[in-house]
Design an enzyme around this catalytic site. Sequence first.
Site, PDB file in Angstrom:
ATOM      1  N   CYS A  99       0.873  -1.172   0.000  1.00  0.00           N
ATOM      2  CA  CYS A  99       0.000   0.000   0.000  1.00  0.00           C
ATOM      3  C   CYS A  99       0.912   1.225   0.000  1.00  0.00           C
ATOM      4  O   CYS A  99       1.703   1.407   0.930  1.00  0.00           O
ATOM      5  CB  CYS A  99      -0.864  -0.056   1.262  1.00  0.00           C
ATOM      6  SG  CYS A  99      -1.803   1.438   1.555  1.00  0.00           S
ATOM      7  N   CYS A 106      -2.144  15.201   2.878  1.00  0.00           N
ATOM      8  CA  CYS A 106      -3.320  15.131   1.999  1.00  0.00           C
ATOM      9  C   CYS A 106      -4.153  16.378   2.263  1.00  0.00           C
ATOM     10  O   CYS A 106      -4.177  16.882   3.379  1.00  0.00           O
ATOM     11  CB  CYS A 106      -4.135  13.884   2.362  1.00  0.00           C
ATOM     12  SG  CYS A 106      -5.608  13.645   1.327  1.00  0.00           S
ATOM     13  N   CYS A 113      -9.758  10.367   8.940  1.00  0.00           N
ATOM     14  CA  CYS A 113      -8.482   9.895   8.386  1.00  0.00           C
ATOM     15  C   CYS A 113      -7.315  10.707   8.926  1.00  0.00           C
ATOM     16  O   CYS A 113      -7.365  11.939   8.938  1.00  0.00           O
ATOM     17  CB  CYS A 113      -8.555   9.993   6.862  1.00  0.00           C
ATOM     18  SG  CYS A 113      -7.066   9.425   6.041  1.00  0.00           S
ATOM     19  N   GLY A 158      -2.484  10.477   1.062  1.00  0.00           N
ATOM     20  CA  GLY A 158      -2.673  11.261  -0.153  1.00  0.00           C
ATOM     21  C   GLY A 158      -3.871  10.836  -0.964  1.00  0.00           C
ATOM     22  O   GLY A 158      -4.418   9.750  -0.797  1.00  0.00           O
ATOM     23  N   GLU A 159      -4.271  11.738  -1.857  1.00  0.00           N
ATOM     24  CA  GLU A 159      -5.376  11.475  -2.774  1.00  0.00           C
ATOM     25  C   GLU A 159      -4.754  11.330  -4.166  1.00  0.00           C
ATOM     26  O   GLU A 159      -4.312  12.311  -4.761  1.00  0.00           O
ATOM     27  CB  GLU A 159      -6.380  12.640  -2.705  1.00  0.00           C
ATOM     28  CG  GLU A 159      -7.400  12.688  -3.816  1.00  0.00           C
ATOM     29  CD  GLU A 159      -8.136  11.364  -4.075  1.00  0.00           C
ATOM     30  OE1 GLU A 159      -8.642  10.745  -3.129  1.00  0.00           O
ATOM     31  OE2 GLU A 159      -8.187  10.949  -5.254  1.00  0.00           O
ATOM     32  N   SER A 190      -7.443   4.112  -5.107  1.00  0.00           N
ATOM     33  CA  SER A 190      -8.562   4.497  -4.259  1.00  0.00           C
ATOM     34  C   SER A 190      -8.690   6.017  -4.253  1.00  0.00           C
ATOM     35  O   SER A 190      -7.704   6.733  -4.084  1.00  0.00           O
ATOM     36  CB  SER A 190      -8.296   3.985  -2.843  1.00  0.00           C
ATOM     37  OG  SER A 190      -9.346   4.323  -1.989  1.00  0.00           O
ATOM     38  N   SER A 213     -13.955   5.739  -2.293  1.00  0.00           N
ATOM     39  CA  SER A 213     -14.218   5.886  -0.857  1.00  0.00           C
ATOM     40  C   SER A 213     -15.537   6.633  -0.712  1.00  0.00           C
ATOM     41  O   SER A 213     -15.572   7.861  -0.743  1.00  0.00           O
ATOM     42  CB  SER A 213     -13.088   6.690  -0.202  1.00  0.00           C
ATOM     43  OG  SER A 213     -11.906   5.952  -0.295  1.00  0.00           O
ATOM     44  N   LEU A 214     -16.610   5.867  -0.593  1.00  0.00           N
ATOM     45  CA  LEU A 214     -17.939   6.484  -0.572  1.00  0.00           C
ATOM     46  C   LEU A 214     -18.327   6.882   0.856  1.00  0.00           C
ATOM     47  O   LEU A 214     -18.602   8.041   1.140  1.00  0.00           O
ATOM     48  CB  LEU A 214     -18.956   5.504  -1.188  1.00  0.00           C
ATOM     49  CG  LEU A 214     -20.262   6.099  -1.651  1.00  0.00           C
ATOM     50  CD1 LEU A 214     -20.050   7.149  -2.738  1.00  0.00           C
ATOM     51  CD2 LEU A 214     -21.200   5.018  -2.167  1.00  0.00           C
ATOM     52  N   HIS A 215     -18.346   5.932   1.742  1.00  0.00           N
ATOM     53  CA  HIS A 215     -18.537   6.144   3.192  1.00  0.00           C
ATOM     54  C   HIS A 215     -19.865   6.780   3.600  1.00  0.00           C
ATOM     55  O   HIS A 215     -20.061   7.087   4.780  1.00  0.00           O
ATOM     56  CB  HIS A 215     -17.394   6.964   3.802  1.00  0.00           C
ATOM     57  CG  HIS A 215     -16.045   6.375   3.553  1.00  0.00           C
ATOM     58  ND1 HIS A 215     -15.754   5.050   3.764  1.00  0.00           N
ATOM     59  CD2 HIS A 215     -14.896   6.926   3.091  1.00  0.00           C
ATOM     60  CE1 HIS A 215     -14.489   4.819   3.451  1.00  0.00           C
ATOM     61  NE2 HIS A 215     -13.946   5.936   3.031  1.00  0.00           N
ATOM     62  N   ASN A 289     -10.951   2.416  11.684  1.00  0.00           N
ATOM     63  CA  ASN A 289      -9.751   2.323  12.523  1.00  0.00           C
ATOM     64  C   ASN A 289      -9.610   3.572  13.366  1.00  0.00           C
ATOM     65  O   ASN A 289      -9.984   4.663  12.939  1.00  0.00           O
ATOM     66  CB  ASN A 289      -8.516   2.131  11.640  1.00  0.00           C
ATOM     67  CG  ASN A 289      -8.542   0.782  10.943  1.00  0.00           C
ATOM     68  OD1 ASN A 289      -8.687  -0.246  11.591  1.00  0.00           O
ATOM     69  ND2 ASN A 289      -8.447   0.796   9.628  1.00  0.00           N
TER      70      ASN A 289
HETATM   71  N1  SAH Z   1      -7.420   9.426  -0.644  1.00  0.00           N
HETATM   72  C1  SAH Z   1      -7.748   8.125  -1.105  1.00  0.00           C
HETATM   73  C2  SAH Z   1      -6.814   7.007  -0.660  1.00  0.00           C
HETATM   74  C3  SAH Z   1      -6.369   6.962   0.786  1.00  0.00           C
HETATM   75  S1  SAH Z   1      -7.277   6.200   2.068  1.00  0.00           S
HETATM   76  C4  SAH Z   1      -9.189   7.800  -0.752  1.00  0.00           C
HETATM   77  O1  SAH Z   1      -9.865   8.609  -0.138  1.00  0.00           O
HETATM   78  O2  SAH Z   1      -9.663   6.743  -1.163  1.00  0.00           O
HETATM   79  C5  SAH Z   1      -7.582   4.546   1.772  1.00  0.00           C
HETATM   80  C6  SAH Z   1      -8.938   4.090   2.337  1.00  0.00           C
HETATM   81  O3  SAH Z   1      -8.989   4.101   3.794  1.00  0.00           O
HETATM   82  C7  SAH Z   1     -10.065   5.007   1.912  1.00  0.00           C
HETATM   83  O4  SAH Z   1     -11.182   4.260   1.569  1.00  0.00           O
HETATM   84  C8  SAH Z   1     -10.309   5.818   3.142  1.00  0.00           C
HETATM   85  O5  SAH Z   1     -11.530   6.452   3.124  1.00  0.00           O
HETATM   86  C9  SAH Z   1     -10.165   4.757   4.227  1.00  0.00           C
HETATM   87  N2  SAH Z   1      -9.978   5.272   5.573  1.00  0.00           N
HETATM   88  C10 SAH Z   1      -9.455   6.454   5.935  1.00  0.00           C
HETATM   89  N3  SAH Z   1      -9.461   6.590   7.277  1.00  0.00           N
HETATM   90  C11 SAH Z   1      -9.978   5.441   7.769  1.00  0.00           C
HETATM   91  C12 SAH Z   1     -10.209   4.958   9.094  1.00  0.00           C
HETATM   92  N4  SAH Z   1      -9.911   5.689  10.160  1.00  0.00           N
HETATM   93  N5  SAH Z   1     -10.726   3.733   9.220  1.00  0.00           N
HETATM   94  C13 SAH Z   1     -11.015   2.974   8.138  1.00  0.00           C
HETATM   95  N6  SAH Z   1     -10.819   3.374   6.873  1.00  0.00           N
HETATM   96  C14 SAH Z   1     -10.313   4.595   6.692  1.00  0.00           C
END
Ligand code: SAH
Length: 344
Positions: A99, A106, A113, A158-159, A190, A213-215, A289
């Site tokens: 990874c 970022c 995050c 990073g994005e 991602s 990363s929809l969430h 996390n």
């Molecule tokens: N910027 C990119 C890639 C980095 S994060 C993105 O947003 O996808 C990689 C993945 O981990 C993303 O899906 C992100 O939303 C998720 N993520 C970030 N913080 C997290 C956390 N505390 N617990 C679980 N997943 C998390």
Amino acid sequence: MKILLDYSINELKETFSSQKSFVAEQIFSFAHNGKSVDEMTSLSKEFREYLKDEYVSVGAEVLKEFKGKEGTSKFLLKLVDNQLIECVFMENNYGNTICVSTQVGCRMGCKFCASGKDGLSRNLSAGEILSQIVLVNRLKGGNISKRAISNVVLMGSGEPLDNYDNVVKFFSLLNEKKGINVSERNISLSTCGICDKIYSLADSGHHPTLTISLHAADDVSRKKIMPIANKYSIDEIIKATKYYFEKTGRRVIFEYSLIEGVNDSLDEAKKLSTLVKGFPSHVNLIRLNKVDGANLSCSGGAKKFLSALTSMGVSATIRRSLGSDVEGACGQLKRRYLGEGQNC
Ligand code: SAH
């Protein structure tokens, strides 16, 4: 200092045009094997001395490996300008995954995050993204003919789509037959959903697995946790994602971190199923996390949420979380500073 891993074979040929053309290929394979300029012993000593004045081979060095459970390791790396980044190596039964980070810090500011806590410092160059793979591949006993890494995910700090040009160049370097040569089928990018760049990537000829990363399943909830939701709506993201599928034929993955009381209700599961049905996709449910300072907690309802989705015909799984014992799990990688303590 310039980084040799930033250059394609043709660029090396142009840059070192006074040398015989095979020299460029030699430099390329030495660099992709993680060798320093001093180790490029088939080049003349004189030429190596000249190279060393202006170039380093790999754009990072490993400061420390934090070994976690089940073969997972987090690496702390120092870049040429002394900035620090992290990457994570994971052993899986289908092969080893790395990874990688794409930026120092970022600027997306997602609430859950750690990577964006101190904002963006700078983009990584293509060679700096590649350096993480080259270094860890070598440390794990691999080289360009026998890789120790089979899968690459752009899910570190990073994005990636906020550093689009360098990421696309990185894909070309990584796919090069004379280099590490990881197939795009085994690469995942991602993104928090920068729609215009999703269209560009679909049209670029590079087709990694797209992970969104929809969430959240509606814009109101998404805006509470992801500032990018103020720029792109979920509908726009789904439209861009469908375009990506039509162009590439690749199934799209949606990441959904379950946050207690924010996005884990059954109503949200219903809305999510409506969004992702109708084209090949998969939902990865992630257990949130722990990140310092974020006042959000992991939902206790992951299994219920999963069975609600599957009963509505959505392909979904709860993702195995690796690396949390070394702060190397999703969202835990951050901008580190020299001298800063690491609690592992
Ligand atoms: N910027 C990119 C890639 C980095 S994060 C993105 O947003 O996808 C990689 C993945 O981990 C993303 O899906 C992100 O939303 C998720 N993520 C970030 N913080 C997290 C956390 N505390 N617990 C679980 N997943 C998390």
